[in-house]
Design a protein around this motif. Sequence first.
Motif, PDB file in Angstrom:
ATOM      1  N   VAL A  79      15.802 -12.091  -5.492  1.00 52.88           N
ATOM      2  CA  VAL A  79      14.792 -11.572  -4.569  1.00 52.88           C
ATOM      3  C   VAL A  79      15.326 -10.293  -3.931  1.00 52.88           C
ATOM      4  N   GLN A  80      14.501  -9.238  -3.942  1.00 52.07           N
ATOM      5  CA  GLN A  80      14.974  -7.932  -3.502  1.00 52.07           C
ATOM      6  C   GLN A  80      14.353  -7.477  -2.175  1.00 52.07           C
ATOM      7  N   ASP A  81      15.211  -7.185  -1.240  1.00 57.00           N
ATOM      8  CA  ASP A  81      14.865  -6.363  -0.089  1.00 57.00           C
ATOM      9  C   ASP A  81      14.021  -7.006   1.019  1.00 57.00           C
ATOM     10  N   TYR A  82      13.843  -6.188   2.085  1.00 51.05           N
ATOM     11  CA  TYR A  82      13.215  -6.592   3.348  1.00 51.05           C
ATOM     12  C   TYR A  82      11.746  -6.952   3.204  1.00 51.05           C
ATOM     13  N   HIS A  83      11.102  -6.495   2.121  1.00 52.99           N
ATOM     14  CA  HIS A  83       9.697  -6.874   1.936  1.00 52.99           C
ATOM     15  C   HIS A  83       9.577  -8.382   1.753  1.00 52.99           C
ATOM     16  N   LEU A  84      10.612  -8.993   1.171  1.00 52.12           N
ATOM     17  CA  LEU A  84      10.509 -10.378   0.693  1.00 52.12           C
ATOM     18  C   LEU A  84      11.519 -11.299   1.375  1.00 52.12           C
TER      19      LEU A  84
ATOM     20  N   ALA B 127       6.751  -4.080   6.669  1.00 55.37           N
ATOM     21  CA  ALA B 127       7.967  -3.699   5.921  1.00 55.37           C
ATOM     22  C   ALA B 127       8.387  -2.263   6.256  1.00 55.37           C
ATOM     23  N   ASN B 128       7.458  -1.317   6.148  1.00 55.43           N
ATOM     24  CA  ASN B 128       7.852   0.090   6.295  1.00 55.43           C
ATOM     25  C   ASN B 128       7.910   0.563   7.749  1.00 55.43           C
ATOM     26  N   SER B 129       7.025   0.059   8.609  1.00 58.04           N
ATOM     27  CA  SER B 129       6.991   0.584   9.982  1.00 58.04           C
ATOM     28  C   SER B 129       7.867  -0.213  10.942  1.00 58.04           C
ATOM     29  N   ILE B 130       8.140  -1.460  10.623  1.00 54.32           N
ATOM     30  CA  ILE B 130       8.964  -2.267  11.541  1.00 54.32           C
ATOM     31  C   ILE B 130      10.339  -2.597  10.928  1.00 54.32           C
ATOM     32  N   LEU B 131      10.361  -3.213   9.772  1.00 58.50           N
ATOM     33  CA  LEU B 131      11.662  -3.661   9.241  1.00 58.50           C
ATOM     34  C   LEU B 131      12.516  -2.476   8.808  1.00 58.50           C
ATOM     35  N   TRP B 132      11.903  -1.518   8.110  1.00 55.87           N
ATOM     36  CA  TRP B 132      12.667  -0.319   7.703  1.00 55.87           C
ATOM     37  C   TRP B 132      13.195   0.418   8.927  1.00 55.87           C
TER      38      TRP B 132
ATOM     39  N   THR C 258      -4.268  -7.215   3.124  1.00 57.67           N
ATOM     40  CA  THR C 258      -3.013  -7.967   3.316  1.00 57.67           C
ATOM     41  C   THR C 258      -1.827  -7.100   2.898  1.00 57.67           C
ATOM     42  N   PHE C 259      -1.990  -6.423   1.756  1.00 62.02           N
ATOM     43  CA  PHE C 259      -0.900  -5.589   1.269  1.00 62.02           C
ATOM     44  C   PHE C 259      -0.580  -4.478   2.262  1.00 62.02           C
ATOM     45  N   ASP C 260      -1.623  -3.810   2.769  1.00 66.18           N
ATOM     46  CA  ASP C 260      -1.402  -2.695   3.703  1.00 66.18           C
ATOM     47  C   ASP C 260      -0.656  -3.177   4.951  1.00 66.18           C
ATOM     48  N   ARG C 261      -1.092  -4.291   5.493  1.00 63.87           N
ATOM     49  CA  ARG C 261      -0.428  -4.783   6.712  1.00 63.87           C
ATOM     50  C   ARG C 261       1.017  -5.191   6.423  1.00 63.87           C
ATOM     51  N   ALA C 262       1.214  -5.886   5.292  1.00 62.06           N
ATOM     52  CA  ALA C 262       2.567  -6.375   4.979  1.00 62.06           C
ATOM     53  C   ALA C 262       3.499  -5.211   4.628  1.00 62.06           C
ATOM     54  N   TYR C 263       3.018  -4.298   3.778  1.00 62.23           N
ATOM     55  CA  TYR C 263       3.902  -3.229   3.263  1.00 62.23           C
ATOM     56  C   TYR C 263       4.015  -2.074   4.260  1.00 62.23           C
TER      57      TYR C 263
END
Length: 491
Positions: A154-159, A97-102, A88-93
Amino acid sequence: MRQRVLVASNRGPVSYELGPDGTLAGRRGGGGLIAGMTSGLAAVVAQAEVTWICAALSDGDRIAAHRPEAAPADGQVRVRMLDISPETFDRAYNQVANSILWFTHHLLFDTPNQPQFGREFHLDWAAYVAYNQAFADALADEAAGPGDRIRVLVQDYHLSLVPRLLREKLGGGDGDLGIAHFSHTPWAPADYYRLLPREVGQALLDGILAANHVGFHARCWADAFLDCCEAILGARVTRAAGGDGDATARVMHRGHVTEVAVHPLGVDVPALQARARADDVRAHVGALGQAAGGRKLIVRIDRTELSKNIVRGLAAYRELLATRPQWHGQVVHLAFAYPSRSALPQYRAYTDQMALIARQITEEFGTPEWNPLVLEVKDDYPRSLAACALADVLLVNPIRDGMNLVAQEGPVLSERGCALVLSREAGAAATLGEHALLVNPYDVSETAEALHQALAMTDAERRERSAALAATAAAWPPARWLGDQLASLDG
Ligand code: G6P
């Protein structure tokens, strides 16, 4: 009434390594978010109980997450780590988060090929929702306690989904609860944001808008967010009048009003200067100064991050040497990059590209007496501070950047004064632009010319500009950044 502050971010203030004897050794987390939040919280802990919720990132963290006594306390801030399943972490982060939102907010997609939102993405997105839910559940658990005044940061695009999920979890029973969401990144223009699947783009905005207060480092990112609220959600937006950085806009969505405001993050000058006086930094100042041998120094310090535009920066240095031979033998470029997100293939490829162009520059211009370029991919904080102290020119040329701390720390640490060549697309351009040499980050020739001007600047002008840059960085200390957000929740 007790005041409690709950911080939520993917990366926490501490990370653990498991020793061979089973003990856990803590190390401070890196990056601007952590530095700003840690320093900002120092003033808050006297009046409020602070708990920082973050994801377990290392194997040591996963153990610490289940051993509350083992840890995770950073000064007076209690740290709660969430052991989210590795998949779950790998897919979310990594994937969302890193490959699409960033990539979306930094305009990094190679659009003929990317992004592709197919079945795999929908699995990734489900994991992102689950990961956000884990944070919302932990926050709801921490928020329980009648009568307390709870402030959630709450901080950033991850959340992005956390404010909405937290409100849903607490139902109507959220008492005196104030939620702020802060983006440390840029925000994408609406036309680019529209690349996201409609329901995803809407869910991210809807998630953030459940906060009471939404913050960005620069007015341009806040404006882009407001544009998306109008264009993607059809929300009613009342724009702030005037160009003042503190002006607040409002978004009306689902019957709730959210404030949107600008909070630039500068530097904790006394703490940074104290760190720079330590022996390890002084030793590097001596060694780098000796290696430079009286030549001028162009310095850059970044993560090995696509948005930092390191390859174009090196191309600009090559163009400077090709078009201005008077600098041959007179200048050295120190390019210090510390490794980042190496789980992503694009980042590994980018690091290789940096090494390739660096080799070409050395082969083309280097002589037995003169090494024109030192590129180092290694995390060495004391050496970075030393390089800032010695820099004549600081190059900060990101494609886009939420704020950029190096542009501010460099002048604060500079011993002789440094000229700043700064991308107009960094959030810091809004506060520092007047005293920097601003460049279009895609324009290699313009950047080369700005490097020339910076090198050729008189000592007096360089010192004057550098002092003005340092004063601006000092005007936005982390305590102010955080204090203003908390005050907005109380107002
Ligand atoms: C930089 C950005 C932050 C972001 C962080 C994540 O510091 O400015 O907005 O949260 O990177 O970095 P990480 O290494 O945790 O992926």
